[in-house]
Motif scaffolding. Structure first.
Motif, PDB file in Angstrom:
ATOM      1  N   ARG A 245       0.947  -1.533   0.061  1.00 50.40           N
ATOM      2  CA  ARG A 245      -0.042  -0.269   0.352  1.00 50.40           C
ATOM      3  C   ARG A 245       1.382   1.604  -0.332  1.00 50.40           C
ATOM      4  N   LEU A 246       0.482   2.187  -0.800  1.00 49.59           N
ATOM      5  CA  LEU A 246       1.105   3.706  -0.814  1.00 49.59           C
ATOM      6  C   LEU A 246       0.071   4.148  -0.884  1.00 49.59           C
ATOM      7  N   GLN A 247      -0.020   5.606  -0.131  1.00 50.81           N
ATOM      8  CA  GLN A 247      -1.141   6.829  -0.418  1.00 50.81           C
ATOM      9  C   GLN A 247      -0.013   7.869   0.068  1.00 50.81           C
ATOM     10  N   THR A 248      -0.610   8.140  -1.148  1.00 55.91           N
ATOM     11  CA  THR A 248       0.611  10.025  -1.600  1.00 55.91           C
ATOM     12  C   THR A 248      -0.050  11.214  -0.987  1.00 55.91           C
ATOM     13  N   ASN A 249       0.439  11.736  -0.478  1.00 51.82           N
ATOM     14  CA  ASN A 249      -0.573  13.668   0.151  1.00 51.82           C
ATOM     15  C   ASN A 249       0.339  14.413  -0.929  1.00 51.82           C
ATOM     16  N   ILE A 250      -1.002  15.377  -1.626  1.00 53.33           N
ATOM     17  CA  ILE A 250      -0.360  16.464  -2.299  1.00 53.33           C
ATOM     18  C   ILE A 250      -0.708  17.515  -1.894  1.00 53.33           C
ATOM     19  N   ILE A 251      -0.279  18.345  -0.898  1.00 46.51           N
ATOM     20  CA  ILE A 251      -0.621  19.501  -0.499  1.00 46.51           C
ATOM     21  C   ILE A 251      -0.370  21.426  -1.380  1.00 46.51           C
ATOM     22  N   GLU A 252      -1.645  21.464  -1.657  1.00 43.97           N
ATOM     23  CA  GLU A 252      -1.514  23.257  -2.802  1.00 43.97           C
ATOM     24  C   GLU A 252      -2.140  23.771  -2.635  1.00 43.97           C
ATOM     25  N   PRO A 253      -1.878  24.949  -2.351  1.00 47.32           N
ATOM     26  CA  PRO A 253      -1.765  25.991  -1.441  1.00 47.32           C
ATOM     27  C   PRO A 253      -2.668  26.500  -2.734  1.00 47.32           C
ATOM     28  N   VAL A 254      -3.933  27.228  -1.943  1.00 51.13           N
ATOM     29  CA  VAL A 254      -5.245  27.508  -2.760  1.00 51.13           C
ATOM     30  C   VAL A 254      -5.274  29.163  -2.814  1.00 51.13           C
ATOM     31  N   GLY A 255      -4.908  29.871  -1.296  1.00 48.85           N
ATOM     32  CA  GLY A 255      -4.573  30.815  -1.026  1.00 48.85           C
ATOM     33  C   GLY A 255      -3.908  30.895   0.054  1.00 48.85           C
ATOM     34  N   HIS A 256      -3.541  32.447   1.289  1.00 50.01           N
ATOM     35  CA  HIS A 256      -2.750  31.985   2.289  1.00 50.01           C
ATOM     36  C   HIS A 256      -2.928  31.250   3.160  1.00 50.01           C
ATOM     37  N   ASP A 257      -4.400  31.013   3.321  1.00 48.13           N
ATOM     38  CA  ASP A 257      -5.131  30.305   4.365  1.00 48.13           C
ATOM     39  C   ASP A 257      -6.388  29.795   4.504  1.00 48.13           C
ATOM     40  N   LYS A 258      -6.152  28.743   2.862  1.00 53.41           N
ATOM     41  CA  LYS A 258      -6.460  27.916   2.278  1.00 53.41           C
ATOM     42  C   LYS A 258      -6.101  26.830   1.604  1.00 53.41           C
ATOM     43  N   CYS A 259      -5.940  25.715   1.641  1.00 56.39           N
ATOM     44  CA  CYS A 259      -4.962  24.109   1.261  1.00 56.39           C
ATOM     45  C   CYS A 259      -5.582  23.626   0.651  1.00 56.39           C
ATOM     46  N   ARG A 260      -5.261  23.123  -0.672  1.00 53.88           N
ATOM     47  CA  ARG A 260      -6.126  21.747  -1.390  1.00 53.88           C
ATOM     48  C   ARG A 260      -5.163  20.313  -1.175  1.00 53.88           C
ATOM     49  N   VAL A 261      -5.984  19.509  -0.491  1.00 55.87           N
ATOM     50  CA  VAL A 261      -5.142  17.851  -0.062  1.00 55.87           C
ATOM     51  C   VAL A 261      -5.827  17.208  -0.825  1.00 55.87           C
ATOM     52  N   ILE A 262      -4.677  16.548  -1.438  1.00 54.24           N
ATOM     53  CA  ILE A 262      -4.824  15.459  -2.487  1.00 54.24           C
ATOM     54  C   ILE A 262      -4.061  14.618  -1.312  1.00 54.24           C
ATOM     55  N   PHE A 263      -5.755  13.587  -1.609  1.00 57.09           N
ATOM     56  CA  PHE A 263      -4.723  11.793  -1.329  1.00 57.09           C
ATOM     57  C   PHE A 263      -5.609  11.038  -2.319  1.00 57.09           C
ATOM     58  N   ASP A 264      -3.796  10.529  -2.975  1.00 62.96           N
ATOM     59  CA  ASP A 264      -4.187   9.136  -3.912  1.00 62.96           C
ATOM     60  C   ASP A 264      -3.816   8.334  -3.365  1.00 62.96           C
ATOM     61  N   PHE A 265      -4.254   6.885  -3.411  1.00 57.39           N
ATOM     62  CA  PHE A 265      -4.079   5.360  -2.730  1.00 57.39           C
ATOM     63  C   PHE A 265      -3.664   4.610  -3.883  1.00 57.39           C
ATOM     64  N   PHE A 266      -3.033   4.162  -3.771  1.00 58.15           N
ATOM     65  CA  PHE A 266      -2.614   3.378  -4.332  1.00 58.15           C
ATOM     66  C   PHE A 266      -2.317   1.866  -3.649  1.00 58.15           C
ATOM     67  N   TYR A 267      -2.178   0.126  -4.527  1.00 56.30           N
ATOM     68  CA  TYR A 267      -1.731  -0.786  -3.870  1.00 56.30           C
ATOM     69  C   TYR A 267      -1.421  -1.787  -4.933  1.00 56.30           C
ATOM     70  N   THR A 268      -1.443  -2.797  -4.346  1.00 58.78           N
ATOM     71  CA  THR A 268      -0.323  -3.885  -5.492  1.00 58.78           C
ATOM     72  C   THR A 268      -1.333  -4.177  -5.802  1.00 58.78           C
ATOM     73  N   ASP A 269      -2.677  -4.840  -5.418  1.00 63.52           N
ATOM     74  CA  ASP A 269      -3.662  -5.457  -6.215  1.00 63.52           C
ATOM     75  C   ASP A 269      -4.800  -4.939  -5.564  1.00 63.52           C
ATOM     76  N   PRO A 270      -5.022  -3.745  -6.316  1.00 62.45           N
ATOM     77  CA  PRO A 270      -6.550  -3.243  -5.447  1.00 62.45           C
ATOM     78  C   PRO A 270      -7.640  -3.623  -5.740  1.00 62.45           C
ATOM     79  N   LYS A 271      -7.883  -4.687  -6.973  1.00 57.17           N
ATOM     80  CA  LYS A 271      -8.775  -5.485  -7.912  1.00 57.17           C
ATOM     81  C   LYS A 271      -9.020  -6.887  -6.918  1.00 57.17           C
ATOM     82  N   LYS A 272      -8.241  -7.767  -6.611  1.00 59.94           N
ATOM     83  CA  LYS A 272      -8.354  -8.747  -5.754  1.00 59.94           C
ATOM     84  C   LYS A 272      -9.273  -8.091  -4.628  1.00 59.94           C
ATOM     85  N   ALA A 273     -10.560  -9.880  -5.102  1.00 59.31           N
ATOM     86  CA  ALA A 273     -11.602  -9.442  -4.192  1.00 59.31           C
ATOM     87  C   ALA A 273     -11.255  -9.699  -2.601  1.00 59.31           C
TER      88      ALA A 273
END
Ligand code: FES
Ligand code: FE2
Length: 373
Positions: free
Chosen positions: A280-308
């Motif tokens: 499992r890997l989860q990446t976070n990107i913290i993008e400034p949107v303004g001086h008092d606002k940010c966008r936090v993007i979580f992307d989730f990855f797995y070695t085998d996400p389709k396996k039931a």
């Protein structure tokens, strides 16, 4: 370097030279509150920090086929990352050379990049191909109007981009990580899900908060029960830091399913996080949107996400992550209000628990010092 006298003046009045002094953690103060609350300070950071340091664009599995693309914002610039027909990943400013329209407004798949304004088309190598209704225009050569490319580097399946041409390669900055996480391999992960939060705090409030486990017993009491907090470790490297906490023995219902304790929480300066567990890997990107606002993007990855068999584990991972994130959002927004208050300016660091925050703030000061010199 500041470009105009006005910019120079504004950066000088905002940045007190004393606050740029580099001090060991035992004697250092936290950065002043105005760095979190002033709109002009964010403008300085865009040039001094976000243009000068590698940004995480995506993982290769998010754009697996030729024509797949993803949109990001880097130092206030719209950017598009595409996989071309030969399979190579390229990045461009997402800005049409006609009158600045966007080639894409959201991630997707396409065979040509067509501007969403008047329909100019570009090939995946950025060259301008179609220019509708442009006869009688003089001294115009399509060759001069290709998309502006951006430097790209692949590292362990992750796509990094940077607006600056001189920064040392991402590979060099991150070279020790593959060995540290072995046998986990980031290039073997497959994209599963993205979640996005728009948070009412400066981007650094979120980063500071990520970089210490000091708040865990108070803000995340449930998580505290799963971790062996006494053995929580922070290691710093030149441009990244690593937090590691063994799981406590009593964590049979551990949602991370990582009894062997191999969990790595990397922060890559200035705004990237990689949370790595076996499979499992989860990446976070913290993008400034303004001086008092940010966008936090979580992307989730797995070695085998389709396996039931993995579905249940993945669902509990996503649910648990959302719960922790909500607790972090609430405290970060409250901290932003505290930083904005009349009485707060600077604090001090716990030597035992806030090494990562001190390291981040020291790198920030170094970027500002470089910018001013
Ligand atoms: S701005 Fe792109 S075609 Fe006009
Ligand atoms: Fe937290």
């Amino acid at each position: 370097m500041p470009k105009t006298i006005d910019e120079m003046k504004s950066s000088q009045s905002l940045i007190n030279p004393d606050d740029l002094k580099l001090k060991p953690i035992e004697r250092a103060e936290t950065i002043p509150s105005i760095w979190y609350t002033h709109p002009e300070f964010l403008k300085i950071e865009m040039d001094a920090v976000f243009k000068k340091n590698w940004q995480l664009a995506c993982h290769q599995s998010q754009i697996p086929e030729p024509g797949d693309s993803i949109c990001r914002t880097v130092a206030g610039n719209p950017v598009i990352i595409v996989r071309d027909q030969s399979g190579e990943i390229r990045a461009f400013y997402n800005v049409c050379r006609h009158r600045g329209g966007p080639l894409a407004v959201k991630s997707g798949t396409t065979t040509v990049l067509q501007c969403k304004y008047h329909g100019w088309t570009y090939l995946m190598d950025g060259s301008l191909r179609g220019v509708p209704q442009f006869d009688r225009v003089e001294l115009f050569d399509k060759k001069d109007f290709g998309l502006k490319p951006i430097r790209v580097e692949m590292w362990q399946g992750l796509v990094f981009i940077i607006l600056d041409d001189d920064t040392v390669s991402a590979e060099k900055i991150l070279k020790d990580i593959p060995e540290q996480i072995d046998p986990i391999r980031l290039d073997e992960m497959h994209y599963h899900t993205t979640t996005v939060d728009l948070i009412d705090c400066n981007w650094k409030v979120y980063v500071d908060n990520y970089l210490e486990g000091y708040h865990i017993p108070i803000v995340h009491p449930e998580l505290a029960g799963l971790l062996d907090y006494r053995n929580y470790i922070t290691e710093i490297s030149e441009y990244y830091s690593l937090q590691y906490s063994p799981f406590s023995n009593s964590s049979a219902d551990n949602p991370y399913n990582a009894e062997d304790g191999q969990a790595f929480y990397y922060f890559i300066y200035p705004n990237i996080m990689m949370n790595i567990l076996p499979g499992r890997l989860q990446t976070n990107i913290i993008e400034p949107v303004g001086h008092d606002k940010c966008r936090v993007i979580f992307d989730f990855f797995y070695t085998d996400p389709k396996k039931a068999a993995n579905m249940g584990t993945i669902k509990s991972d996503l649910d648990y992550s959302a719960k922790i994130q909500q607790e972090d959002i609430e405290i970060c927004e409250a901290v932003q209000a505290g930083l904005r208050s009349d009485i707060y300016d600077k604090g001090r660091f716990s030597v035992k628990r806030e090494l990562g925050v001190w390291h981040f703030q020291t790198l920030l000061k170094k970027n500002l010092l470089d910018f001013q010199s």
